[in-house]
Write an enzyme that holds these catalytic residues in place. Structure first.
Site, mmCIF file in Angstrom:
data_model
loop_
_atom_site.group_PDB
_atom_site.id
_atom_site.type_symbol
_atom_site.label_atom_id
_atom_site.label_comp_id
_atom_site.label_asym_id
_atom_site.label_seq_id
_atom_site.Cartn_x
_atom_site.Cartn_y
_atom_site.Cartn_z
ATOM 1 N N THR A 1 -4.535 -3.678 7.743
ATOM 2 C CA THR A 1 -4.112 -5.008 7.309
ATOM 3 C C THR A 1 -3.865 -5.927 8.504
ATOM 4 O OG1 THR A 1 -2.636 -6.166 5.777
ATOM 5 C CG2 THR A 1 -1.636 -4.421 7.103
ATOM 6 N N TYR B 1 0.652 -12.692 -3.126
ATOM 7 C CA TYR B 1 1.160 -12.032 -4.340
ATOM 8 C C TYR B 1 2.679 -11.998 -4.373
ATOM 9 C CZ TYR B 1 0.828 -8.489 -0.734
ATOM 10 O OH TYR B 1 0.904 -7.830 0.466
ATOM 11 N N LYS C 1 -7.801 -6.400 10.910
ATOM 12 C CA LYS C 1 -9.012 -6.120 10.114
ATOM 13 C C LYS C 1 -10.312 -6.349 10.900
ATOM 14 C CE LYS C 1 -6.939 -6.999 5.624
ATOM 15 N NZ LYS C 1 -6.915 -7.784 4.392
ATOM 16 N N GLY D 1 -8.088 -22.154 5.044
ATOM 17 C CA GLY D 1 -7.829 -21.155 6.083
ATOM 18 C C GLY D 1 -9.111 -20.455 6.501
ATOM 19 N N SER E 1 0.808 -1.223 0.000
ATOM 20 C CA SER E 1 0.000 0.000 0.000
ATOM 21 C C SER E 1 0.838 1.269 0.000
ATOM 22 C CB SER E 1 -0.939 0.010 1.199
ATOM 23 O OG SER E 1 -1.803 -1.083 1.114
HETATM 24 N N1 LIG Z 1 -4.079 -10.198 -2.409
HETATM 25 C C1 LIG Z 1 -4.717 -9.473 -1.521
HETATM 26 O O1 LIG Z 1 -5.268 -8.397 -1.822
HETATM 27 C C2 LIG Z 1 -4.830 -9.974 -0.115
HETATM 28 C C3 LIG Z 1 -5.796 -9.422 0.752
HETATM 29 C C4 LIG Z 1 -5.898 -9.945 2.032
HETATM 30 C C5 LIG Z 1 -5.032 -10.960 2.436
HETATM 31 N N2 LIG Z 1 -4.096 -11.447 1.574
HETATM 32 C C6 LIG Z 1 -3.226 -12.574 1.975
HETATM 33 O O2 LIG Z 1 -4.064 -13.643 2.364
HETATM 34 C C7 LIG Z 1 -3.402 -14.431 3.348
HETATM 35 C C8 LIG Z 1 -4.321 -14.639 4.536
HETATM 36 O O3 LIG Z 1 -4.603 -13.414 5.171
HETATM 37 P P1 LIG Z 1 -5.288 -13.383 6.627
HETATM 38 O O4 LIG Z 1 -5.393 -11.961 7.016
HETATM 39 O O5 LIG Z 1 -6.532 -14.175 6.633
HETATM 40 O O6 LIG Z 1 -4.125 -14.107 7.460
HETATM 41 P P2 LIG Z 1 -4.123 -14.895 8.828
HETATM 42 O O7 LIG Z 1 -5.316 -14.500 9.614
HETATM 43 O O8 LIG Z 1 -2.759 -14.717 9.394
HETATM 44 O O9 LIG Z 1 -4.212 -16.454 8.397
HETATM 45 C C9 LIG Z 1 -5.280 -16.980 7.730
HETATM 46 C C10 LIG Z 1 -5.525 -18.417 8.132
HETATM 47 O O10 LIG Z 1 -4.550 -19.253 7.549
HETATM 48 C C11 LIG Z 1 -4.417 -20.431 8.343
HETATM 49 N N3 LIG Z 1 -3.005 -20.570 8.656
HETATM 50 C C12 LIG Z 1 -2.212 -19.659 9.256
HETATM 51 N N4 LIG Z 1 -0.952 -20.154 9.375
HETATM 52 C C13 LIG Z 1 -0.968 -21.385 8.836
HETATM 53 C C14 LIG Z 1 0.008 -22.397 8.680
HETATM 54 N N5 LIG Z 1 1.268 -22.239 9.088
HETATM 55 N N6 LIG Z 1 -0.363 -23.563 8.107
HETATM 56 C C15 LIG Z 1 -1.648 -23.733 7.679
HETATM 57 N N7 LIG Z 1 -2.621 -22.816 7.808
HETATM 58 C C16 LIG Z 1 -2.278 -21.654 8.371
HETATM 59 C C17 LIG Z 1 -5.249 -20.214 9.590
HETATM 60 O O11 LIG Z 1 -6.519 -20.871 9.426
HETATM 61 P P3 LIG Z 1 -6.855 -22.217 10.250
HETATM 62 O O12 LIG Z 1 -6.470 -21.914 11.662
HETATM 63 O O13 LIG Z 1 -8.295 -22.395 10.041
HETATM 64 O O14 LIG Z 1 -6.015 -23.308 9.662
HETATM 65 C C18 LIG Z 1 -5.456 -18.715 9.603
HETATM 66 O O15 LIG Z 1 -6.617 -18.304 10.259
HETATM 67 C C19 LIG Z 1 -2.117 -13.679 3.701
HETATM 68 O O16 LIG Z 1 -1.058 -14.272 2.996
HETATM 69 C C20 LIG Z 1 -2.374 -12.274 3.194
HETATM 70 O O17 LIG Z 1 -1.191 -11.594 2.839
HETATM 71 C C21 LIG Z 1 -3.996 -10.978 0.308
#
Ligand SMILES: NC(=O)c1ccc[n+]([C@@H]2O[C@H](COP(=O)([O-])OP(=O)(O)OC[C@H]3O[C@@H](n4cnc5c(N)ncnc54)[C@H](OP(=O)(O)O)[C@@H]3O)[C@@H](O)[C@H]2O)c1
Length: 244
Positions: A60, A206, A64, A124, A16
């Site tokens: 972020t 990404y 969020k 996830g 960002s």
């Molecule tokens: N491209 C975009 O515009 C965009 C926008 C938003 C987010 N993102 C990306 O999307 C991803 C997820 O974002 P988030 O905010 O939801 O992240 P988060 O809350 O840190 O993690 C998402 C989920 O992934 C699972 N997880 C975490 N660590 C893990 C591991 N070591 N092994 C297996 N599962 C694991 C967990 O689900 P469980 O506990 O249910 O397994 C966790 O709740 C990130 O990489 C972020 O950068 C990209």
């Protein structure tokens, strides 16, 4: 001078700041964009008190959902999703929370969707997965969550997944951080042999542009899409909200 910024944790390499700083320079706009890298969400009131010229903020990981109590009102989509990634500041001093991840994901996946893409697996259950689930509902694609541990939200843990289950879900979306730089050799533990050329694999990550998850799908002949466009679209939408 009007200020924009990003609230998050460990965000020194955030997309960002680079995106909006370049935009302000290219379009000769008199704005600045600052990262507010905070250890704890309780620091938010301090920022809002000190930074009186803020017009808009992005939010972020990992805030969020935690940011919601600090915002005066929510746009109905953000309220339904239960997560905010954009805050607009009004001249009255009031704030409103929006979710533009939903818009970014929908706009980036739509060109890849085919009529047989009726069922999805969301890998996830974190903050980002909520916007994805809302978008899939709107797109009329049924979905199940896959989680590391049994929980009421998830139909499957990874060990449950068979090639048949993978085959029955023609869209698979990685909403975990597994495979993010520098751990580029990691990928979600699913039976990739069940993926066919009619599957669509979407990774929210990404960096790198092609994760191991996407590579494994591509080897099987699946269509693949990374999170780059989603990121750009959600930023564009945030800009529209701040400036309209
Ligand atoms: N491209 C975009 O515009 C965009 C926008 C938003 C987010 N993102 C990306 O999307 C991803 C997820 O974002 P988030 O905010 O939801 O992240 P988060 O809350 O840190 O993690 C998402 C989920 O992934 C699972 N997880 C975490 N660590 C893990 C591991 N070591 N092994 C297996 N599962 C694991 C967990 O689900 P469980 O506990 O249910 O397994 C966790 O709740 C990130 O990489 C972020 O950068 C990209």
């Amino acid at each position: 001078m009007s200020k924009f910024g990003l609230i998050g944790k460990n965000i020194s390499y955030s997309f960002s700041k680079a995106h909006f700083t370049a935009k302000f320079e290219n379009e000769e706009l008199p704005y600045t964009y600052q990262n507010f890298d905070i250890e704890d969400i309780s620091k938010v009131p301090e920022i809002l008190k000190q930074e009186t010229d803020i017009v808009g903020l992005n939010v972020t990981i990992p805030y969020k959902e935690q940011i919601i109590p600090y915002i005066d009102s929510l746009h109905r989509t953000a309220e339904k999703i239960g997560a905010v990634n954009t805050i607009k500041f009004y001249p009255s001093g009031k704030t409103k929370g929006f979710n533009t991840d939903y818009y970014g994901f929908t706009k980036s996946i739509e060109p890849f969707l085919k009529s047989h893409h009726k069922k999805a697996l969301i890998l996830g259950t974190g903050g980002a997965s909520k916007a994805i689930a809302y978008a899939l509902k709107k797109l009329k694609i049924r979905f199940e969550y896959v989680s590391r541990s049994p929980n009421p939200k998830a139909a499957y843990v990874y060990a449950d997944l068979t090639e048949d289950i993978i085959n029955a879900h023609q869209v698979i979306i990685n909403c975990t951080p597994i495979g993010t730089h520098p751990k580029v050799n990691e990928c979600p533990d699913i039976p990739y042999d069940g993926i066919t050329k009619t599957h669509l694999l979407f990774d929210l990550i990404y960096n790198p542009t092609q994760t191991k998850f996407l590579m494994c799908g591509e080897i099987q002949g699946a269509a693949i899409c990374n999170g780059s466009k989603m990121l750009e679209y959600q930023a564009e939408k945030a800009w529209e909200i701040w400036t309209k």
